[in-house]
Design a protein around this motif. Structure first.
Motif, PDB file in Angstrom:
ATOM      1  N   GLN A 261       0.720  -1.064   0.178  1.00 14.82           N
ATOM      2  CA  GLN A 261      -0.079   0.073   0.017  1.00 14.82           C
ATOM      3  C   GLN A 261       0.856   1.199  -0.020  1.00 14.82           C
ATOM      4  OE1 GLN A 261      -3.234   0.202  -0.556  1.00 14.82           O
ATOM      5  NE2 GLN A 261      -3.118  -2.131  -0.779  1.00 14.82           N
ATOM      6  N   GLU A 262       1.922   1.348   0.747  1.00 12.64           N
ATOM      7  CA  GLU A 262       2.861   2.390   0.806  1.00 12.64           C
ATOM      8  C   GLU A 262       3.540   2.530  -0.695  1.00 12.64           C
ATOM      9  OE1 GLU A 262       6.774   4.112   3.260  1.00 12.64           O
ATOM     10  OE2 GLU A 262       5.775   1.948   3.792  1.00 12.64           O
TER      11      GLU A 262
ATOM     12  N   ARG B 131       1.993   1.767  -3.315  1.00 11.94           N
ATOM     13  CA  ARG B 131       0.878   2.264  -4.354  1.00 11.94           C
ATOM     14  C   ARG B 131       0.912   3.639  -4.366  1.00 11.94           C
ATOM     15  NH1 ARG B 131      -4.961  -0.638  -3.963  1.00 11.94           N
ATOM     16  NH2 ARG B 131      -3.740  -2.356  -4.824  1.00 11.94           N
ATOM     17  N   SER B 132       1.022   4.118  -2.923  1.00 16.07           N
ATOM     18  CA  SER B 132       0.682   5.582  -2.764  1.00 16.07           C
ATOM     19  C   SER B 132       1.923   6.280  -3.445  1.00 16.07           C
ATOM     20  CB  SER B 132       0.670   5.889  -1.134  1.00 16.07           C
ATOM     21  OG  SER B 132       0.675   7.266  -0.966  1.00 16.07           O
TER      22      SER B 132
ATOM     23  N   HIS C 227       1.443   6.352  -7.108  1.00 19.01           N
ATOM     24  CA  HIS C 227       0.377   7.281  -7.482  1.00 19.01           C
ATOM     25  C   HIS C 227       0.883   8.859  -7.546  1.00 19.01           C
ATOM     26  CE1 HIS C 227      -3.684   5.726  -8.238  1.00 19.01           C
ATOM     27  NE2 HIS C 227      -3.437   4.965  -7.068  1.00 19.01           N
ATOM     28  N   ARG C 228       1.701   8.933  -6.566  1.00 16.22           N
ATOM     29  CA  ARG C 228       2.509  10.236  -6.596  1.00 16.22           C
ATOM     30  C   ARG C 228       3.326  10.497  -7.820  1.00 16.22           C
ATOM     31  NH1 ARG C 228       4.362  10.731  -0.366  1.00 16.22           N
ATOM     32  NH2 ARG C 228       5.784  12.059  -1.433  1.00 16.22           N
TER      33      ARG C 228
ATOM     34  N   THR D 255       1.768  -2.461  -8.275  1.00 11.10           N
ATOM     35  CA  THR D 255       1.072  -2.316  -7.158  1.00 11.10           C
ATOM     36  C   THR D 255      -0.335  -2.544  -7.026  1.00 11.10           C
ATOM     37  OG1 THR D 255       0.506   0.218  -7.310  1.00 11.10           O
ATOM     38  CG2 THR D 255       2.607  -0.250  -6.615  1.00 11.10           C
TER      39      THR D 255
ATOM     40  N   SER E  70      -9.161  -2.419  -2.328  1.00 17.75           N
ATOM     41  CA  SER E  70      -9.166  -1.668  -1.105  1.00 17.75           C
ATOM     42  C   SER E  70     -10.378  -0.679  -1.605  1.00 17.75           C
ATOM     43  CB  SER E  70      -7.553  -0.550  -1.020  1.00 17.75           C
ATOM     44  OG  SER E  70      -7.736   0.145  -2.465  1.00 17.75           O
TER      45      SER E  70
ATOM     46  N   ASP F 163     -10.790   2.471  -2.197  1.00 20.64           N
ATOM     47  CA  ASP F 163     -10.588   3.296  -3.480  1.00 20.64           C
ATOM     48  C   ASP F 163      -9.931   2.547  -4.649  1.00 20.64           C
ATOM     49  OD1 ASP F 163      -8.012   2.658  -2.285  1.00 20.64           O
ATOM     50  OD2 ASP F 163      -6.858   4.144  -3.336  1.00 20.64           O
TER      51      ASP F 163
END
Length: 619
Positions: free
Chosen positions: A412-413, A415-416, A419-420, A438, A445, A447
């Protein structure tokens, strides 16, 4: 109370307040339009506005305590009732208020219909304060007589971009996405839309001998309005001052509240050796192009740069990053050559860059990657976290951090961060691929309710941006296999073959495996029989049979290799492999469990007792 308000009206206090408000507003608009022209620091406007606001209560008190008479200003208490001319004064104040409001209306209508440069700057400042200004720096055009200075014009664009990303509250589109429009004549509104920015900086460079002419113009991407333009004729040795000038001018146009100081130098990591600088720009261009020959040529140039200017931190950082990717472009697996020596050189170069410039995030991320490659997971992860903290908007740093964190189980980290990275630099195929991974391996999730569909969407974007990047095909192929979409998977593999990314004879093996898979249980024995005899389809078979034992059999030789490029533990199928005792043993052996205990467990795994854990992939 009624008597008090009657007295306020009689003494024209309310009219004076109205006049002051109208005149004050007009003065503020004039200040907003004019002060940037004289490159006044942002605090000057703030002080100017504060003084005007402070004057309002003073004007009200003055109107209450004093009165205009034919003999001049007198204290109100000293004016007899028969001598007061407050009614006449009030009518004059009404005329001033009406004229002022008319002027305000004209200015507002003019701003809507015929925006002027000063008013445009005011509007940009308002957007910057409210939502954050954004800009893309397009590659400057080489107009040199021989057309041989493209690397230099690219470098000027990149250095200006590097200056702008240091400015708080300013979103700057990533280099690779901006440079993807190089040589194209796309509409600026389309460019702004694709990059998610409301301003575009473009320009040209003409270099002849030691003479340099740089033109730059800032354009509003929604309507093509030219907000600012400037031409610089300088000696080549002044190129860094030019970068400062352009950056500060753009910043002043984008937002008055960014807090820049007049004369502030925004470039802190540069060389004063112009020849070394040119070689560095050439090396960076070769590094971005990738390929074994390009990387070798880049390293030769960078060694010349560091010999000429040993204190130039970006060159050392680029050496480190070159060695991070160097192994992937060597023939064979493990790669031919002394990979241990390559890693040692890259690590030493990264550490040299950090010693020269502790804030160089790209040096920190290359150091982190090389440490993780060598199994130093805990200090490597700490270095990675530091790189992200130093450059939270640097897409290259974010993407590499996402890849590493995904390899360490932090789905998840990762993935974040992915995204950025895509948000900052949306037209980079490898960033899209990382985000797709990811999704494919990160589970559902709130989202992302359908991670497979989102992964396939990202892989499609990979193929659109980089049609010859194999990951966009093979990762989509494996995702389609996992979902049982055999016909689409076969077509995807065929696309990779057609583009020459996969040997053509591999297609027959894939067709045979998929033919057996379509028979469900009846075809399973045939798949198991070919697992040992056909290494080319082992990965396909493990996905089709969803057998964790086969996955372990496939991965164990990889885990036992002396050559490692970081943990290969978390991009595996089927999901049940994450409960396999051999997999859990490998997590301990490679130091990942120790890392989790030190840094924190990923959200899909949790500790059990003193030295055990359990992972639920969520797929």
């Amino acid at each position: 109370m009624n008597q008090f308000f009657r007295e306020l009206r009689r003494r024209n206090v309310l009219r004076v307040a109205g006049v002051y408000a109208v005149v004050g507003w007009l003065l503020i608009q004039i200040g907003v339009a004019i002060l940037p022209t004289f490159e006044a620091p942002a605090w000057v406007l703030k002080v100017f506005i504060a003084l005007i606001l402070t004057g309002l209560p003073i004007a009200i008190i003055f109107a209450w305590a004093f009165e205009m008479t034919p003999e001049g200003i007198k204290p109100t208490m000293a004016v007899a009732d028969g001598e007061s001319i407050t009614q006449r004064t009030g009518r004059r104040l009404d005329y001033v208020i009406i004229a002022g409001l008319a002027l305000v209306a004209v200015m507002i209508i003019g701003d809507r219909l015929v925006p002027q440069a000063g008013q445009a700057a005011s509007a940009v400042a308002a957007r910057a304060v409210g939502t954050g200004a954004s800009v893309a720096v397009l590659p400057f055009i080489d107009l040199s007589p021989d057309g041989d200075q493209e690397y230099f014009s690219d470098g000027i664009s990149e250095e200006i971009l590097n200056v702008l990303v240091r400015i708080p509250k300013l979103k700057v589109a990533g280099r690779t996405s901006s440079f993807s429009f190089k040589g194209k004549n796309d509409d600026l509104r389309e460019i702004g839309g694709q990059l998610g920015v409301d301003h575009v900086l473009e320009g040209s460079v003409r270099k002849s001998g030691s003479k340099l002419r740089i033109t730059a113009q800032l354009i509003r991407s929604d309507d093509g309005f030219h907000m600012w333009s400037q031409t610089y004729d300088r000696e080549l040795t002044d190129v860094f001052d030019i970068q400062d000038d352009i950056a500060k001018s753009v910043a002043n146009e984008l937002a008055l509240s960014l807090g820049l100081k007049s004369g502030e130098s925004l470039i802190v990591d540069r060389t004063n050796d112009i020849e070394a600088y040119e070689k560095y720009l050439k090396a960076r261009q070769l590094y971005i192009a990738r390929g074994q020959d390009n990387l070798d040529a880049a390293l030769l140039l960078l060694h010349e740069v560091t010999a000429r200017d040993p204190g130039f931190a970006p060159a050392w950082a680029l050496i480190g990053n070159t060695y991070v990717v160097y192994e992937a472009y060597q023939p064979g697996y493990p790669p031919d050559g002394d990979w241990q020596q390559w890693r040692a050189i890259g690590l030493a170069a990264s550490e040299r860059a950090i010693a020269l410039d502790p804030g160089n995030a790209e040096a920190h991320i290359s150091r982190a990657s090389l440490m993780l490659y060598s199994g130093d997971l805990i200090p490597g992860a700490a270095e990675l976290d530091k790189a992200v903290d130093l450059a939270p908007d640097n897409a290259a740093v974010l993407d590499l951090a996402a890849q590493v964190l995904l390899a360490l189980g932090y789905r998840q980290e990762a993935r974040s961060l992915a995204h950025r990275a895509v948000g900052s630099d949306p037209l980079v195929s490898i960033y899209r691929n990382t985000l797709g991974n990811t999704m494919a391996f990160g589970g559902a999730s709130p989202d992302v309710p359908d991670p497979s569909a989102e992964a396939l969407r990202q892989y499609a974007k990979v193929r659109e941006i980089g049609p010859d990047m194999i990951y966009g095909y093979m990762n989509a192929y494996r995702t389609l296999l996992k979902d049982g979409r055999f016909d689409e998977a076969e077509a995807m593999f065929q696309m990779a073959v057609d583009r020459g990314l996969v040997p053509s004879d591999a297609m027959a093996d894939v067709k045979s495996a998929l033919s057996a898979a379509r028979q469900d249980e009846a075809g399973a024995p045939a798949l198991r029989a070919t697992f040992a005899s056909n290494p080319n389809t082992q990965g396909t078979i493990t996905i089709l049979l969803k057998d964790p034992d086969l996955t372990i059999a496939l991965m164990q030789p990889v885990w036992d290799e002396a050559y490692q490029s970081g943990p290969v533990l978390f991009l595996l199928r089927p999901a049940s492999v994450y409960q396999h005792p051999a997999w859990k043993a490998e997590v301990r052996k490679q130091g990942v469990l120790a890392l989790w205990k030190s840094r924190g467990f990923p959200d899909w795994c949790k500790p059990v007792g003193a030295d055990d854990f359990v992972c639920n992939s969520g797929e």
